[in-house]
Scaffold this motif. Sequence first.
Motif, PDB file in Angstrom:
ATOM      1  N   SER A 148       0.858  -1.185   0.000  1.00 26.06           N
ATOM      2  CA  SER A 148       0.000   0.000   0.000  1.00 26.06           C
ATOM      3  C   SER A 148       0.894   1.234   0.000  1.00 26.06           C
ATOM      4  O   SER A 148       2.034   1.195   0.481  1.00 26.06           O
ATOM      5  CB  SER A 148      -0.948   0.009   1.200  1.00 26.06           C
ATOM      6  N   ILE A 149       0.378   2.306  -0.599  1.00 23.91           N
ATOM      7  CA  ILE A 149       1.159   3.539  -0.716  1.00 23.91           C
ATOM      8  C   ILE A 149       0.357   4.667  -0.095  1.00 23.91           C
ATOM      9  O   ILE A 149      -0.844   4.808  -0.368  1.00 23.91           O
ATOM     10  CB  ILE A 149       1.458   3.860  -2.200  1.00 23.91           C
ATOM     11  N   SER A 150       1.000   5.451   0.759  1.00 23.69           N
ATOM     12  CA  SER A 150       0.304   6.603   1.343  1.00 23.69           C
ATOM     13  C   SER A 150       1.184   7.842   1.234  1.00 23.69           C
ATOM     14  O   SER A 150       2.407   7.759   1.241  1.00 23.69           O
ATOM     15  CB  SER A 150      -0.060   6.325   2.801  1.00 23.69           C
ATOM     16  N   VAL A 151       0.528   8.982   1.109  1.00 21.59           N
ATOM     17  CA  VAL A 151       1.248  10.260   1.041  1.00 21.59           C
ATOM     18  C   VAL A 151       0.601  11.248   1.997  1.00 21.59           C
ATOM     19  O   VAL A 151      -0.559  11.087   2.378  1.00 21.59           O
ATOM     20  CB  VAL A 151       1.259  10.862  -0.391  1.00 21.59           C
ATOM     21  N   ILE A 152       1.368  12.257   2.351  1.00 23.28           N
ATOM     22  CA  ILE A 152       0.840  13.308   3.224  1.00 23.28           C
ATOM     23  C   ILE A 152       0.125  14.334   2.356  1.00 23.28           C
ATOM     24  O   ILE A 152       0.686  14.835   1.382  1.00 23.28           O
ATOM     25  CB  ILE A 152       1.967  13.964   4.031  1.00 23.28           C
ATOM     26  N   GLY A 153      -1.112  14.613   2.713  1.00 27.84           N
ATOM     27  CA  GLY A 153      -1.915  15.554   1.933  1.00 27.84           C
ATOM     28  C   GLY A 153      -1.673  16.998   2.335  1.00 27.84           C
ATOM     29  O   GLY A 153      -0.853  17.290   3.209  1.00 27.84           O
TER      30      GLY A 153
ATOM     31  N   ILE B 208       7.859  12.322   1.455  1.00 30.99           N
ATOM     32  CA  ILE B 208       6.483  12.773   1.189  1.00 30.99           C
ATOM     33  C   ILE B 208       5.438  11.697   1.508  1.00 30.99           C
ATOM     34  O   ILE B 208       4.252  11.944   1.444  1.00 30.99           O
ATOM     35  CB  ILE B 208       6.289  13.226  -0.270  1.00 30.99           C
ATOM     36  N   GLY B 209       5.892  10.510   1.860  1.00 34.09           N
ATOM     37  CA  GLY B 209       4.961   9.431   2.175  1.00 34.09           C
ATOM     38  C   GLY B 209       5.735   8.144   2.347  1.00 34.09           C
ATOM     39  O   GLY B 209       6.963   8.155   2.460  1.00 34.09           O
ATOM     40  N   VAL B 210       5.008   7.039   2.382  1.00 35.32           N
ATOM     41  CA  VAL B 210       5.640   5.746   2.657  1.00 35.32           C
ATOM     42  C   VAL B 210       4.991   4.676   1.784  1.00 35.32           C
ATOM     43  O   VAL B 210       3.786   4.718   1.537  1.00 35.32           O
ATOM     44  CB  VAL B 210       5.465   5.367   4.159  1.00 35.32           C
ATOM     45  N   VAL B 211       5.795   3.733   1.324  1.00 31.40           N
ATOM     46  CA  VAL B 211       5.241   2.537   0.709  1.00 31.40           C
ATOM     47  C   VAL B 211       5.443   1.390   1.699  1.00 31.40           C
ATOM     48  O   VAL B 211       6.544   1.160   2.186  1.00 31.40           O
ATOM     49  CB  VAL B 211       5.858   2.250  -0.690  1.00 31.40           C
ATOM     50  N   ASP B 212       4.322   0.743   2.046  1.00 34.14           N
ATOM     51  CA  ASP B 212       4.348  -0.356   3.011  1.00 34.14           C
ATOM     52  C   ASP B 212       4.180  -1.677   2.282  1.00 34.14           C
ATOM     53  O   ASP B 212       3.174  -1.888   1.604  1.00 34.14           O
ATOM     54  CB  ASP B 212       3.211  -0.181   4.030  1.00 34.14           C
ATOM     55  N   LEU B 213       5.176  -2.547   2.432  1.00 30.50           N
ATOM     56  CA  LEU B 213       5.130  -3.870   1.798  1.00 30.50           C
ATOM     57  C   LEU B 213       4.942  -4.925   2.887  1.00 30.50           C
ATOM     58  O   LEU B 213       5.448  -4.766   3.993  1.00 30.50           O
ATOM     59  CB  LEU B 213       6.458  -4.149   1.077  1.00 30.50           C
TER      60      LEU B 213
END
Lengths: 248, 234
Positions: free
Chosen positions: B39-44, B124-129
Motif C-alpha cells: 500500500s502507498i500513502s502520502v501526506i496531503g 512525502i509518504g511511505v510505501v508499506d510492503l
Amino acid sequence: MSDTSRETKLNVAFVRLADTLTADFDVVDLLHTLVQECVDVLDTQAGGLMLSDAAGKLQLVASTSERADFVEIMQLNAGAGPCVDCFTTGKAVVVADVDASEAWPEFRTAALQQGFHSVYSTPMKLRGEIIGTMNLFRTSRGELNRADAEVAQALADVATIGILQERIIRESSIVTEQLQRALDSRILIEQAKGVLSQTANLDMHDAFTALRAYARSNQLTLRSVAERVIDRSLQINAGRLTGNSQRA
Amino acid sequence: MMGKSARAGAARPASQARRPNGEDLYSPFVDFLPVTGVSISVIGETGRQSTICASDPIAARLEELQFDLGEGPHWTAMHTGQPALVEDVTEGEHPEWPIFGAAVLRIGVGALFAFPLPMGAVTIGVVDLYRSTPGPLKPGAVATARSLAGWVAGPAARYAIQSAGAEIPAEMQIAPELRREVHQATGMVLVQLDTNATDAFFRLRAHAYSSGQTLHDVAHQVVTRQLDFRDLKE
C-alpha cells in the motif's frame, strides 16, 4: 569557426568529459559539463539537458545557466516546444527562426525575450529508447551546420553512456534506476541551493556554482555535498567561493 | 529494465503522459519484489496522511491499523527517512510498536517492509510492503525497493493532489511537485525555521493551503524574498 580550432576544442571537450567519467563521478556534474562543452565548442550561446521522469515528463537536469528566466524557457520548452517535439518523435528538431515559428507561442515569447533566435534539440537515445533531449540555443538565426549537428549528437551520446556507467551494471533495471537517481540528485541540489541561498545570501545560480566548486575542489560528488548542506553538517564558506564563481 | 510500466513511462512523451491510476503505482512492487502486497500513502495538503492505493485488503488493513494506532514500521520510515525492515513480526518484542505488534499477529502477516517516498531530502509518504511468511529482503531487493520508491514518489504526490479534486493551475500541470522553486524554497525555509527538509516542505504546503494559494506561488514568494517564514505566526 575554423576546422582546426574546432577540432582542438572538441578534443578538449572529450578529454573533460572523460575526466568526469572516472572514479566516483556524479551524473548531474557530467551532464552539466556536457552541456557547457557543447555550448563552448559549437556556435551556440546557451543549453539545457532534459531527462524523462517516471511519468514520462521531461525534467531539466543540467543547464548552462541556473537563472530563473532560462529555467523558465526550458520548462516551457518541455511543455510545448521543440524539446518535447524532439522527445516525441525521437528526431532532432531545428528551429532556424524562433520568430517565425507558430507552433509554440509561449515558448516563442519567452525565448525571444531572452534574445534566443534559433534552437536545436537533439534526442538522447539508449537501445532505441528516448531518455531525454539536449537543447542548444543561439542568439542568431539559422540552422546549425551539419558538422556541428553531428558533434552535438556525439556529445549527447557520450552523456547517455555516462548515465549507464555511473554505477556498475548489477541489474537489468539499471537505466531506469540511473535516470531516477539523476532526477532525485537534481531535487537534492535544488534544496541545497535554497539552504545556501538563505545562509550565504546568494542567488540560485551562484548557489549552484558554489556547490559545484566545493564538490570539485574536495573531490566529492555534487549529490553528497548537497545532502550534507541540507542536513546542515556542512557549511560552505560562500565568501571564498563566490570569489571564484564563474557565470556560466 | 524495471518493468513494463516504467518502460512505457520512459518512452512516452510528456505531452501525452496520462494520469496514473493506483494499480500503475503499486504493481511494480509486487511484480519485482518477493512480497505479497503493498500500500502507498502520502501526506496531503492538510498534513494528514492518506492511503492512495493498496493491492489487497490485508495491505489496506495494515495501513489502517498503523494510522489508527499511530505506530508501526510505517511511522518509523516516515520519521527517519530510512527503510524499516521487520523480517519476522511474530518473533521477539517490538518495543517501538507494542500495540500494533500485538494486533498484526491476528492478521496473518509474516514480514513488513516500509520504505520512505523521497523527494530529494523530503519524505512525502511511505510505501508499506508485507509478506505472508517471515523472511528477510535480500540487499538487491532492498536496493530495488528503494529505487522503485524513488520512482513512484513523484507520480504518487501528483496522484494525491489530483485525487483530492483540487484544481491544478495550468502552470502547475507541467510537474506540480517538481518545480524547482518549490525545492529551493524548501531549502530556504529549513534554514529560516531551523528544521529539517520534510518539515520545511510541509510548512510550505500548509501555508499555501491555509492562505488559499498554490504551493508554487508561496515558493516563488520565498525564493524572491517577499516571504520569510520567520515572520509568520504559528
